[in-house]
Design an enzyme around this catalytic site. Structure first.
Site, short mmCIF file in Angstrom:
data_model
loop_
_atom_site.label_atom_id
_atom_site.label_comp_id
_atom_site.label_asym_id
_atom_site.label_seq_id
_atom_site.Cartn_x
_atom_site.Cartn_y
_atom_site.Cartn_z
CG HIS A 198 -27.48 -0.35 1.20
ND1 HIS A 198 -27.73 0.91 0.77
CD2 HIS A 198 -28.25 -1.12 0.28
CE1 HIS A 198 -28.31 0.84 -0.25
NE2 HIS A 198 -28.69 -0.34 -0.83
CG HIS A 229 -32.40 2.25 -4.15
ND1 HIS A 229 -31.84 2.94 -3.50
CD2 HIS A 229 -31.76 0.88 -4.18
CE1 HIS A 229 -30.83 1.96 -2.61
NE2 HIS A 229 -30.96 0.71 -3.07
CG ASP A 238 -31.95 -1.72 -1.04
OD1 ASP A 238 -32.97 -2.59 -0.55
OD2 ASP A 238 -31.26 -2.01 -1.43
CG ASP A 266 -27.85 -0.63 -4.83
OD1 ASP A 266 -28.34 -0.63 -3.70
OD2 ASP A 266 -29.00 -1.19 -5.45
#
Length: 961
Positions: free
Chosen positions: A446, A61, A185, A63
């Site tokens: 996000h 993951h 997430d 970001d």
């Protein structure tokens, strides 16, 4: 060519070839070729019927900014903040996939992958293409980023998804097209996102976060996988999306993390060594697998093997996963009924579909999200309000820039003001340019527009947006120069929100150019800072424009036709204009009337003169003290205190033929202007908050609260990502019996563009100019959080409090914004708030030129032949390639919300544009990566007894060739 928008709240997308008008070089018809979307699952490992099949999904993951900036994350810089380097993750994963054909990996964030891809050799690119074709490397989600679902507007989400999916389609063909949406997430999940994903062709959707009470109930009922009916307007299964909740958020099971960032012991499989642990590992894994199977519905379960920025040394993961699969499966010879395999989300989804079961149906959303009784993740709905507003303005700039590139033709990309071609535009606002990531697309992440990032990362997002707009200005200037025939330099006053524009403040004669990106006329107030006392203004036809000067601000209301640019000439007259004093607490114009309480100076009523409605209405500002453990994500649980200073307000009235306004002061750091423009059906509340004082060592959240006589019965309504509206009920969740532990935070919801309360007679709607959080804590009230300044970290990973300052405001950030209020009968309220919200999202672009206009200057131009019907919104006009344009038209009304407009509409595409001849049209899906007639999705069956309220409506994107 006729395009029929069949259904309410639908999007239709066309890709069309165009021929320019004679003054431009003619275009040649080109058909865009997309490979067929028919694609099976040939790369999935075989499963074993009658056994519990455990699908291990290796993933990372990544970001697109959070604790570090996008650039820092990609390069692995600033590891003193967080050890993470995305380029090394992709290097390492590809190397490890090549060593064992059984291994699998999924990747999500196209913004990072695009950057990495451009640095690879031809041989490496061909190798990666082979891995994709064989299904060993699978893309999921596929957008430029994993967008936030609470604070993003649907138009920006569609753009960022289109950008990422187009790159994957262009690079890898149909094998690179993601079949699964993957939002592991984001902090709560919007129904509109699920609707968009369904209309983009996704077969399923997986996420990791949901309310702890909801999860507990679903685990007991084995309802962690469901069919999400994501629209009340679209006919099922058009917006139906199979949705699954992952078992461990997006982390591996406890004790089975083998990344270099983890502390779990590796599998030690040499029996001659003292620390041999295979038996223990297998026993613990079987126990976890059997336990997980108890809370899911089929004999297939999924385990996410990875987490934040993992696989930088992929050998650690794969060596242990290879062993885990081998040793667990060896137990089958001893009677074990557990089968472990490398897998991907699409392979797992295929097995669930093959099970041919019925699934529980969900019709609401997953907000608000709480991970424990007193931890509601609702504060971020408002966090970093200045960034949220800048993101919304930047979206308007981007849509305008795209439209003008199409309307201007080739000269827009190379004209008198430089190179502003689509490649430059794409790299600045779409694809990455050198070390910069895309601006608007990345801002949808996000941890971007959500406001949940570190301060230096928020600054970086804003800087990228500013750089992107600077490149766009070249294209806009070229186009306006071409359309007007004037090569005069264009001036962009980007600080009008704080009444700063050097040109208008110093020049005695200048022109104002207004471009309306909407496909219908709008009445728009133009407020310019000036130093003169009176001005003469003439429009494009030489007619005088009514204007007034007050408090060094020139105010005029202009009527902007659809997709039009026009110029007004402004000349300083040098005459003093007298202002009427505050003589009455009555304020009204043609459509609305507002009264004020003579004792407090606060609003006391709002009337709609057309419908003869009146409601009691007061408005005040309040603040809540902040408990020490709460910051970016969470909202305070304390009862708010009024911001009102001890003595009554001393409001002042300023009125003229253009506008009437009352200026209110609530405290040294809270003020407001209540404003009514001529012919306006909305009351404007322009609030200014800050610097929020912290001398008492307490953080604060500031709200604006409207208290009315409307009998709302604990019910209010909020939009989902700016599109469909959902009903909210105090202390209630539609899918489980809520145990309310936070009466304020637990009743806050995201407000992306509007919220309202109503009873049988009256509906009070508030349109916002950015994403904010709000609720209806008391009957008849509607409160919206405006600003937050906090002094303590929330222990959710950011590692710093939300305490924003700047060079201009070292004592704390000052934020200004607008709320637009309308009062209507519920049956017709959407006829006002739907177009009003679009006007706020896509506002006219105002540019300036100094001095006298050349007599040959063309003062008026429209890109459309005629105004679109009121129900139709021009969502996208974008240059797809040299000869084709992407067009999206949207039916913007929800089913049954408007007697007049919630009906099918027909649009003649051949008679749409004034500068383009449409040679051919092909309909595409919403994200423009599949032909609509080739888009196939898995069919799912809802449990018996479920029902729907759908009508014949669709959300799709049209591509016209």
């Amino acid at each position: 060519m006729i395009g029929k928008i069949h259904k309410q709240m639908s999007h239709d997308s066309w890709l069309f070839s165009k021929m320019a008008t004679p003054e431009y070089t003619p275009f040649v018809f080109l058909l865009l070729l997309f490979q067929s979307s028919v694609w099976g699952f040939p790369s999935c490992h075989a499963t074993k019927p009658g056994m519990l099949n455990v699908h291990l999904v290796p993933h990372t993951h990544d970001d697109v900014g959070w604790l570090k900036t996008v650039d820092q994350y990609f390069y692995g810089d600033r590891n003193d903040i967080q050890h993470a380097g995305v380029q090394y993750i992709l290097d390492s994963v590809v190397d490890q996939l090549l060593k064992n054909p059984d291994r699998r990996f999924i990747y999500v964030e196209t913004a990072f992958f695009y950057r990495w891809w451009k640095q690879q050799t031809d041989d490496m690119q061909n190798t990666v293409k082979q891995l994709v074709n064989e299904g060993r490397l699978e893309f999921v989600n596929g957008g430029w980023c994993m967008s936030d679902e609470a604070t993003t507007h649907y138009s920006a989400v569609i753009d960022q998804m289109t950008m990422g999916l187009r790159f994957l389609n262009d690079t890898f063909g149909h094998c690179g097209r993601p079949r699964v949406a993957w939002h592991i997430d984001p902090f709560g999940h919007a129904r509109e996102h699920a609707s968009m994903f369904a209309q983009m062709g996704y077969d399923g959707f997986f996420f990791g976060r949901l309310d702890y009470q909801d999860r507990n109930r679903r685990m007991v009922a084995r309802e962690q996988e469901m069919l999400w009916r994501a629209s009340e307007s679209l006919t099922p299964p058009m917006a139906d999306l199979f949705t699954g909740i992952l078992p461990n958020g997006y982390n591996p099971p406890e004790g089975f993390c083998w990344d270099q960032s983890c502390d779990d012991p590796p599998i030690r499989d040499d029996p001659d060594l003292e620390d041999y642990n295979v038996d223990d590992v297998v026993t613990r894994f079987l126990h976890i697998a059997h336990g997980q199977a108890l809370v899911y519905k089929t004999n297939h379960i999924i385990m996410t093997m990875g987490s934040d920025f993992q696989y930088e040394n992929a050998n650690l993961w794969y060596k242990n996963l290879d062993k885990l699969i081998r040793y667990v499966n060896q137990m089958q010879s001893n009677g074990s009924e557990v089968n472990v395999l490398y897998s991907t989300p699409s392979c797992y989804l295929q097995e669930l579909h093959r099970a041919n079961l019925t699934w529980p149906l969900k019709g609401d959303d997953f907000f608000p999200y709480a991970d424990s009784a007193h931890d509601f993740w609702t504060g971020y709905f408002t966090s970093r309000p200045a960034l949220k507003r800048y993101e919304r303005i930047s979206n308007s700039y981007l849509q305008t820039c795209k439209q003008l590139e199409v309307l201007g033709g080739p000269i827009s990309r190379k004209g008198p003001f430089g190179a502003g071609d689509s490649e430059t535009l794409s790299k600045c606002l779409v694809y990455t340019l050198s070390s910069h990531s895309s601006a608007m697309a990345v801002a949808q992440h996000h941890d971007a527009v959500s406001g949940t990032e570190k301060q230096h990362v928020a600054n970086d997002y804003a800087r990228k947006l500013a750089n992107g707009w600077a490149h766009c200005q070249v294209l806009v200037s070229n186009t306006l120069s071409s359309l007007s025939g004037s090569s005069a330099p264009r001036v962009y006053c980007e600080h009008l929100n704080i009444s700063v524009c050097p040109l208008t403040e110093t020049s005695k004669k200048f022109s104002v150019n207004v471009y309306n990106p909407l496909a219908r006329p709008v009445s728009w107030p133009v407020r310019l800072p000036v130093n003169g006392t009176a001005y003469r203004i003439s429009d494009a036809k030489g007619k005088a424009v009514d204007s007034q000067v007050g408090l060094s601000v020139l105010i005029m209301v202009v009527i902007c036709r659809s997709s039009i640019t026009f110029a007004m000439t402004v000349i300083w007259k040098g005459v003093v204009l007298s202002l009427e004093s505050f003589v009455s607490r009555f304020l009204g114009l043609d459509f609305l009337r507002v009264t004020f309480d003579p004792e407090t100076g606060l609003l006391s009523s709002l009337s709609n003169l057309e419908t003869q409605q009146t409601v009691k209405l007061s408005q005040n500002f309040y603040w809540s003290r902040f408990i020490p453990v709460i910051s970016q994500f969470l909202v305070s649980a304390l009862t708010p205190f009024p911001c009102l200073i001890p003595h009554p307000l001393s409001p002042s009235l300023h009125q003229n033929s253009v506008v009437q306004e009352v200026r209110q002061w609530f405290s040294p750091w809270v003020s407001q202007v209540v404003r009514l423009y001529t012919d306006s059906r909305a009351l404007e509340l322009e609030w200014t908050v800050g610097p929020v004082p912290i001398g008492d060592d307490l953080g604060k959240e500031v709200i604006s609260r409207l208290d009315s006589s409307i009998n709302s019965s604990g019910v209010f309504y909020t939009d989902s990502n700016g599109r469909e509206v959902l009903q909210r009920r105090k202390d209630y969740r539609p899918t489980w019996n809520l145990r309310q532990s936070e009466p304020i935070a637990g009743n806050y919801y995201p407000i992306n563009s509007r919220a309202y309360i109503k009873d049988d007679k009256d509906q009070l709607t508030v349109v916002t100019d950015r994403s904010q959080g709000g609720g209806s804590i008391q009957d008849g009230s509607l409160e919206i959080m405006l600003h937050r300044r906090l002094l303590y970290d929330d222990v959710r990973g950011v590692g710093e409090p939300l305490n924003e300052t700047s060079d201009i405001y070292p004592e704390g950030l000052v934020v200004r914004g607008r709320h637009l209020l309308s009062l209507s009968p519920p049956a017709t309220a959407a006829d006002t708030h739907r177009p009003l919200a679009q006007e706020v999202v896509l506002q006219p672009l105002i540019t300036f030129t100094d001095g006298e206009l050349h007599p040959s200057t063309r003062l008026e131009f429209s890109g459309l032949q005629a105004v679109l019907p009121p129900a139709v919104h021009l969502l996208t006009v974008s240059q797809w390639d040299q000869d084709t344009v992407l067009l999206r038209l949207e039916h913007q009304y929800q089913a049954s919300e408007s007697k007049e407009h919630s009906q099918p509409v027909t649009v003649n595409l051949q008679k749409l544009f004034s500068t383009l001849d449409v040679l051919g049209v092909s309909e595409m899906n919403l994200s423009a990566n599949q032909w609509k007639d080739e888009m196939t999705r898995l069919d799912w069956k809802a449990e018996s007894g479920t029902h729907h309220t759908g009508v014949t409506n669709q959300l799709s994107a049209y591509s016209a060739l």
